[in-house]
Design a protein around this motif. Structure first.
Motif, mmCIF file in Angstrom:
data_model
loop_
_atom_site.group_PDB
_atom_site.id
_atom_site.type_symbol
_atom_site.label_atom_id
_atom_site.label_comp_id
_atom_site.label_asym_id
_atom_site.label_seq_id
_atom_site.Cartn_x
_atom_site.Cartn_y
_atom_site.Cartn_z
ATOM 1 N N CYS A 119 20.763 13.396 8.381
ATOM 2 C CA CYS A 119 20.147 13.474 9.626
ATOM 3 C C CYS A 119 19.103 12.825 9.775
ATOM 4 O O CYS A 119 18.840 11.994 10.897
ATOM 5 C CB CYS A 119 19.981 14.820 9.934
ATOM 6 S SG CYS A 119 21.497 15.960 10.284
ATOM 7 N N THR A 120 17.911 12.680 8.907
ATOM 8 C CA THR A 120 16.791 12.062 9.050
ATOM 9 C C THR A 120 16.993 10.562 9.002
ATOM 10 O O THR A 120 16.273 9.786 9.810
ATOM 11 C CB THR A 120 15.587 12.529 7.987
ATOM 12 O OG1 THR A 120 16.376 12.392 6.933
ATOM 13 C CG2 THR A 120 15.297 13.994 8.423
ATOM 14 N N HIS A 121 18.033 10.416 8.115
ATOM 15 C CA HIS A 121 18.168 8.834 8.027
ATOM 16 C C HIS A 121 18.727 8.211 9.421
ATOM 17 O O HIS A 121 18.286 7.178 9.781
ATOM 18 C CB HIS A 121 19.144 8.660 6.546
ATOM 19 C CG HIS A 121 19.660 7.127 6.543
ATOM 20 N ND1 HIS A 121 20.427 6.464 6.797
ATOM 21 C CD2 HIS A 121 18.768 6.160 5.829
ATOM 22 C CE1 HIS A 121 20.630 5.443 6.445
ATOM 23 N NE2 HIS A 121 19.460 5.159 5.639
ATOM 24 N N ALA A 122 19.677 9.060 9.867
ATOM 25 C CA ALA A 122 20.089 8.758 11.258
ATOM 26 C C ALA A 122 19.212 8.671 12.469
ATOM 27 O O ALA A 122 18.971 7.568 13.222
ATOM 28 C CB ALA A 122 21.421 9.622 11.620
ATOM 29 N N LEU A 123 18.235 9.565 12.217
ATOM 30 C CA LEU A 123 17.192 9.691 13.486
ATOM 31 C C LEU A 123 16.259 8.813 13.259
ATOM 32 O O LEU A 123 15.488 8.497 14.320
ATOM 33 C CB LEU A 123 16.512 11.202 13.445
ATOM 34 C CG LEU A 123 17.658 12.300 13.778
ATOM 35 C CD1 LEU A 123 16.860 13.445 13.412
ATOM 36 C CD2 LEU A 123 17.948 12.202 15.367
ATOM 37 N N THR A 124 15.918 8.256 12.105
ATOM 38 C CA THR A 124 15.047 7.122 12.079
ATOM 39 C C THR A 124 15.740 5.558 11.941
ATOM 40 O O THR A 124 15.157 4.777 11.467
ATOM 41 C CB THR A 124 14.116 7.111 10.633
ATOM 42 O OG1 THR A 124 15.289 7.413 9.618
ATOM 43 C CG2 THR A 124 13.410 8.474 10.699
ATOM 44 N N ASP A 125 16.993 5.857 12.616
ATOM 45 C CA ASP A 125 17.720 4.261 12.773
ATOM 46 C C ASP A 125 18.138 3.643 11.413
ATOM 47 O O ASP A 125 18.089 2.508 11.184
ATOM 48 C CB ASP A 125 16.783 3.398 13.578
ATOM 49 C CG ASP A 125 17.053 3.784 15.296
ATOM 50 O OD1 ASP A 125 17.703 4.664 15.167
ATOM 51 O OD2 ASP A 125 15.967 3.333 15.765
ATOM 52 N N GLY A 126 18.163 4.553 10.398
ATOM 53 C CA GLY A 126 18.796 3.908 9.121
ATOM 54 C C GLY A 126 20.211 3.674 9.266
ATOM 55 O O GLY A 126 20.936 4.506 9.788
ATOM 56 N N PHE A 127 20.787 2.588 8.534
ATOM 57 C CA PHE A 127 22.069 2.251 8.541
ATOM 58 C C PHE A 127 22.423 1.732 6.946
ATOM 59 O O PHE A 127 21.630 1.027 6.509
ATOM 60 C CB PHE A 127 22.385 1.279 9.594
ATOM 61 C CG PHE A 127 23.844 1.230 9.906
ATOM 62 C CD1 PHE A 127 24.341 2.280 10.797
ATOM 63 C CD2 PHE A 127 24.665 0.012 9.364
ATOM 64 C CE1 PHE A 127 25.608 2.069 11.041
ATOM 65 C CE2 PHE A 127 25.857 -0.108 9.793
ATOM 66 C CZ PHE A 127 26.402 0.958 10.594
#
Length: 304
Positions: A214-222
């Motif tokens: 979730c934190t990876h997605a919310l910080t625009d990680g890909f």
């Protein structure tokens, strides 16, 4: 212009219909967890099995997580407004993040109880019927996993795919509980609390995985490998000379893709637009990505 608007409208409606379809999987998980939680907790305390009790609390956290995902899916279906021009798709990510904290707190409590049971001077051997309950639970969650996994693959829902993996881990937890209970019947009473300890660790591990995702997605990680795969598909599109820049981010269960491609400087506006449409079509067909923003620039002479 009208066909273009109709196409975009169709893609938007398809996204919302997929989210609606994913709700079915969430409801199946919630219904299964409600029944199994009650059975495990009652049987666990009645048959004196700390492993089965821990497994029951594990399913209790899964109810919270599934409800959070369901609420997130409902909010995600709200149309874009002035404050949310990209829609509300990230609501399910935030809901899952909250659920991860709840899961972690319950997992820590299960670990504490399991450790206390290990050092308990009074030996308690769980009833063998507790293993039957655990085995039945493993079978049920295995069937739920198959259903959600197939549905997630059919509609391309990342959120439901993650829920399916959680279903699988729950089935494995129940198998471990059954093994611990059966082992206790052969003069190894410590095996039951050890199984409970393993369940607690799995709960905390699942909570961490959800938190990180979730934190990876919310910080625009890909994911780098996935981005590389998208680049290969775009590069093979007829008319694309080079990819100048490509970016992607997770928006709820969807992927938003931005790419700048270089094309022959002699191409007409109509031909450049055709290349953009072809890239969008390839992304939909091969990667199930509906939101693609393509910017075309002319390739400067002497560069490739």
């Amino acid at each position: 212009m009208i066909p273009l608007l109709s196409n975009r409208r169709a893609k938007t409606l398809n996204q919302y219909s997929e989210i609606k379809e994913a709700e079915k999987g969430a409801w199946v998980s919630i219904g299964s967890y409600l029944g199994l939680t009650a059975i495990k907790l009652i049987a666990g305390y009645w048959f004196v099995s700390s492993a089965l009790v821990a497994d029951g609390y594990n399913n209790l956290t899964d109810i919270v997580a599934s409800v959070a995902v369901l609420i997130g899916l409902r909010i995600s279906q709200k149309p874009p407004d002035q404050d949310h021009p990209y829609g509300h798709f990230r609501a399910e990510t935030i809901a899952a993040l909250i659920a991860s904290f709840i899961m972690a707190s319950v997992g820590i409590q299960v670990l504490i109880s399991a450790v206390k049971s290990l050092f308990d001077t009074v030996e308690r051997t769980p009833n063998l019927l507790a293993a039957v309950v655990a085995g039945f639970s493993a079978l049920c969650m295995g069937l739920v996993y198959i259903y959600n996994s197939r549905l997630a693959k059919k509609i391309g829902s990342q959120a439901l795919h993650a829920a399916a993996k959680d279903n699988l881990s729950d089935a494995l937890v129940s198998v471990g509980s059954a093994i611990g209970i059966i082992g206790a019947q052969f003069g190894l009473p410590w095996l039951d609390p050890v199984a409970a300890l393993a369940v607690g660790i799995i709960i905390c591990k699942t909570a961490w995985d959800i938190f990180y995702s979730c934190t990876h997605a919310l910080t625009d990680g890909f994911n780098k490998e996935e981005l590389s795969s998208l680049s290969v598909t775009i590069a093979k599109t007829e008319g694309v000379k080079k990819i100048k820049d490509i970016k992607a981010r997770i928006h709820g269960s969807k992927v938003l893709l931005d790419v700048i491609v270089l094309v022959d400087s002699d191409l007409s506006l109509k031909e450049s637009h055709r290349i953009c449409d072809e890239i969008e079509r390839r992304m939909r067909r091969k990667h199930n990505i509906m939101s693609v923003h393509v910017h075309v620039e002319p390739l400067e002479e002497g560069k490739s």
